[in-house]
Design an enzyme around this catalytic site. Sequence first.
Site, PDB file in Angstrom:
ATOM      1  N   GLY A   6       2.037 -21.070 -33.616  1.00 61.86           N
ATOM      2  CA  GLY A   6       1.121 -19.986 -33.238  1.00 61.86           C
ATOM      3  C   GLY A   6       0.517 -20.252 -31.871  1.00 61.86           C
TER       4      GLY A   6
ATOM      5  N   ARG B 161      -0.120 -25.770 -17.147  1.00 63.30           N
ATOM      6  CA  ARG B 161      -0.452 -25.943 -15.722  1.00 63.30           C
ATOM      7  C   ARG B 161      -0.725 -27.421 -15.412  1.00 63.30           C
ATOM      8  NH1 ARG B 161      -5.584 -26.126 -13.342  1.00 63.30           N
ATOM      9  NH2 ARG B 161      -5.754 -25.311 -11.215  1.00 63.30           N
TER      10      ARG B 161
ATOM     11  N   ARG C 236       7.899 -19.829 -34.156  1.00 60.42           N
ATOM     12  CA  ARG C 236       8.065 -20.766 -35.259  1.00 60.42           C
ATOM     13  C   ARG C 236       9.580 -20.865 -35.428  1.00 60.42           C
ATOM     14  NH1 ARG C 236       2.714 -21.234 -36.855  1.00 60.42           N
ATOM     15  NH2 ARG C 236       1.497 -19.318 -36.829  1.00 60.42           N
TER      16      ARG C 236
ATOM     17  N   GLY D  34       0.649 -27.204 -32.904  1.00 58.09           N
ATOM     18  CA  GLY D  34      -0.135 -27.671 -34.048  1.00 58.09           C
ATOM     19  C   GLY D  34       0.649 -28.613 -34.950  1.00 58.09           C
ATOM     20  N   ASP D  35       0.184 -28.723 -36.177  1.00 58.71           N
ATOM     21  CA  ASP D  35       0.731 -29.664 -37.154  1.00 58.71           C
ATOM     22  C   ASP D  35       2.237 -29.548 -37.383  1.00 58.71           C
ATOM     23  OD1 ASP D  35      -0.836 -31.531 -38.168  1.00 58.71           O
ATOM     24  OD2 ASP D  35      -1.385 -30.473 -40.009  1.00 58.71           O
TER      25      ASP D  35
ATOM     26  N   THR E  66      -4.087 -25.440 -31.555  1.00 66.61           N
ATOM     27  CA  THR E  66      -4.095 -24.439 -32.624  1.00 66.61           C
ATOM     28  C   THR E  66      -5.523 -23.927 -32.760  1.00 66.61           C
ATOM     29  OG1 THR E  66      -4.015 -24.068 -35.006  1.00 66.61           O
ATOM     30  CG2 THR E  66      -4.238 -26.340 -34.329  1.00 66.61           C
TER      31      THR E  66
ATOM     32  N   ASP F  17      -6.855 -23.122 -35.353  1.00 66.79           N
ATOM     33  CA  ASP F  17      -7.380 -23.491 -36.676  1.00 66.79           C
ATOM     34  C   ASP F  17      -8.159 -24.806 -36.725  1.00 66.79           C
ATOM     35  OD1 ASP F  17      -6.292 -21.217 -37.705  1.00 66.79           O
ATOM     36  OD2 ASP F  17      -4.668 -22.197 -38.792  1.00 66.79           O
TER      37      ASP F  17
ATOM     38  N   ASP G 201      -7.104 -27.591 -37.473  1.00 67.19           N
ATOM     39  CA  ASP G 201      -6.727 -28.334 -38.680  1.00 67.19           C
ATOM     40  C   ASP G 201      -5.691 -29.417 -38.405  1.00 67.19           C
ATOM     41  OD1 ASP G 201      -4.728 -26.549 -38.064  1.00 67.19           O
ATOM     42  OD2 ASP G 201      -4.277 -26.028 -40.134  1.00 67.19           O
TER      43      ASP G 201
ATOM     44  N   MET H  95      -9.459 -15.680 -39.075  1.00 71.51           N
ATOM     45  CA  MET H  95      -8.187 -16.393 -39.291  1.00 71.51           C
ATOM     46  C   MET H  95      -8.398 -17.751 -39.943  1.00 71.51           C
ATOM     47  SD  MET H  95      -5.175 -15.672 -36.644  1.00 71.51           S
ATOM     48  CE  MET H  95      -3.946 -14.667 -37.439  1.00 71.51           C
TER      49      MET H  95
ATOM     50  N   ARG I  82      -5.412 -19.800 -42.480  1.00 69.82           N
ATOM     51  CA  ARG I  82      -4.682 -19.674 -43.747  1.00 69.82           C
ATOM     52  C   ARG I  82      -5.002 -20.838 -44.671  1.00 69.82           C
ATOM     53  NH1 ARG I  82       0.823 -17.752 -42.378  1.00 69.82           N
ATOM     54  NH2 ARG I  82       0.878 -19.682 -41.215  1.00 69.82           N
TER      55      ARG I  82
HETATM   56  O1  F6P Z   1      -1.967 -20.448 -35.518  1.00 74.25           O
HETATM   57  C1  F6P Z   1      -2.762 -20.528 -36.650  1.00 74.25           C
HETATM   58  C2  F6P Z   1      -2.768 -19.185 -37.345  1.00 74.25           C
HETATM   59  O2  F6P Z   1      -3.311 -18.206 -36.492  1.00 74.25           O
HETATM   60  C3  F6P Z   1      -3.490 -19.174 -38.663  1.00 74.25           C
HETATM   61  O3  F6P Z   1      -4.884 -19.035 -38.553  1.00 74.25           O
HETATM   62  C4  F6P Z   1      -2.827 -18.013 -39.337  1.00 74.25           C
HETATM   63  O4  F6P Z   1      -2.908 -18.125 -40.721  1.00 74.25           O
HETATM   64  C5  F6P Z   1      -1.412 -18.118 -38.882  1.00 74.25           C
HETATM   65  O5  F6P Z   1      -1.442 -18.798 -37.660  1.00 74.25           O
HETATM   66  C6  F6P Z   1      -0.719 -16.795 -38.716  1.00 74.25           C
HETATM   67  O6  F6P Z   1       0.590 -17.017 -38.331  1.00 74.25           O
HETATM   68  P1  F6P Z   1       1.563 -15.880 -37.767  1.00 74.25           P
HETATM   69  O7  F6P Z   1       1.096 -15.542 -36.389  1.00 74.25           O
HETATM   70  O8  F6P Z   1       2.898 -16.514 -37.777  1.00 74.25           O
HETATM   71  O9  F6P Z   1       1.414 -14.709 -38.675  1.00 74.25           O
END
Ligand code: F6P
Length: 327
Positions: A17, A27, A78, A108-109, A131, A133, A135, A175, A177
């Site tokens: 994401g 940059r 992704r 991210g992770d 990210t 999030d 997380d 946001m 998840r």
């Molecule tokens: O990048 C993190 C995030 O925005 C989460 O908060 C969210 O659940 C997820 O990605 C949504 O993913 P996508 O953009 O693939 O729907």
Amino acid sequence: MEEQKKIKKIGVLTSGGDAPGMNAAIRAVVRTGRYFDLNVIGIRKGYNGLINGEIKEMYSRDVSNVMNLGGTILHTARCPEMMTTEGLDKAAAIYKILSLDALIVIGGDGSYRGMAELAKRGVNCVGIPATIDLDMNNTEYTIGFDTAVNTGMDALNKLRDTSSSHERCSVVEVMGRDAGYIAVWCGMVGGAEDVMFPEEKDTIDSKEVIQQILANRSTGKRHNLIVVAEGVGGTQKLAKDIQEITGIQTRATILGHLQRGGSPTATDRMHASMMGYYAVKALLEGRENIVIAYNKGQYEVLDLFEALDMKKSLDKEIYDVVKILSI
Ligand code: F6P
């Protein structure tokens, strides 16, 4: 002693994401690389671009006027192929064909797990945490979080205006998840009365939220703001239940991907710039398979595999304070 391999050519990609501040990190990588006479190769669309060879050499002027832009100029995705042995082998093979000495991954992770698999196949990986999030277990800061929270706060400010005028209740979905950092922070800085977040999903009781709303009304509150994280879900239903049970007009608002865009805040630009710089510097110092982190006010260079084993959990005290301040 084994002679240290001289770094001459590095690749950079953004993955997963998108997050505001990714461009500032690109940059910093490109310009630090060029400053130290490295060839910098931009890889488009995350790991997909590596697998498909979608690359271009990047120079300092290629990253002019991007610091202030949300999204990522390298695009992102992704990449399901990175879940397969075939895809991973292909990505590692292209890295070798391109004669890269390191691959910098801004993500991210999930992107970090991809790096670990590539590292096992001889790719020298460097991670920069990005990210919205927050997380990621090995770092207290991830690029994009501050902008996402500010976007949430701005929305809450606006919803407060209209909720207050109409003496309504507003249920706002932000946001996140699997993680509640955005929700809890938005709840605090937006002055919400309650926050529902995934870490507490199993014990959430909407009746308690409704009781809180009624208790606050009985002490003179004329409007209500409730924040729900995406991972908890049921936002529309909660709004409906609140209205039915309390008789208070209630509206649901889902912010969704709005929170992923926008010009990055100063905090995100600062962390992105420093982390991009440290990523290249660590490579020049001979470090291999590492991630950049920010902990206890310091930037750190951590071993990739040790970083993936680290644990972090949401500070629930922030939530407790939200509740205390909501009376
Ligand atoms: O990048 C993190 C995030 O925005 C989460 O908060 C969210 O659940 C997820 O990605 C949504 O993913 P996508 O953009 O693939 O729907």
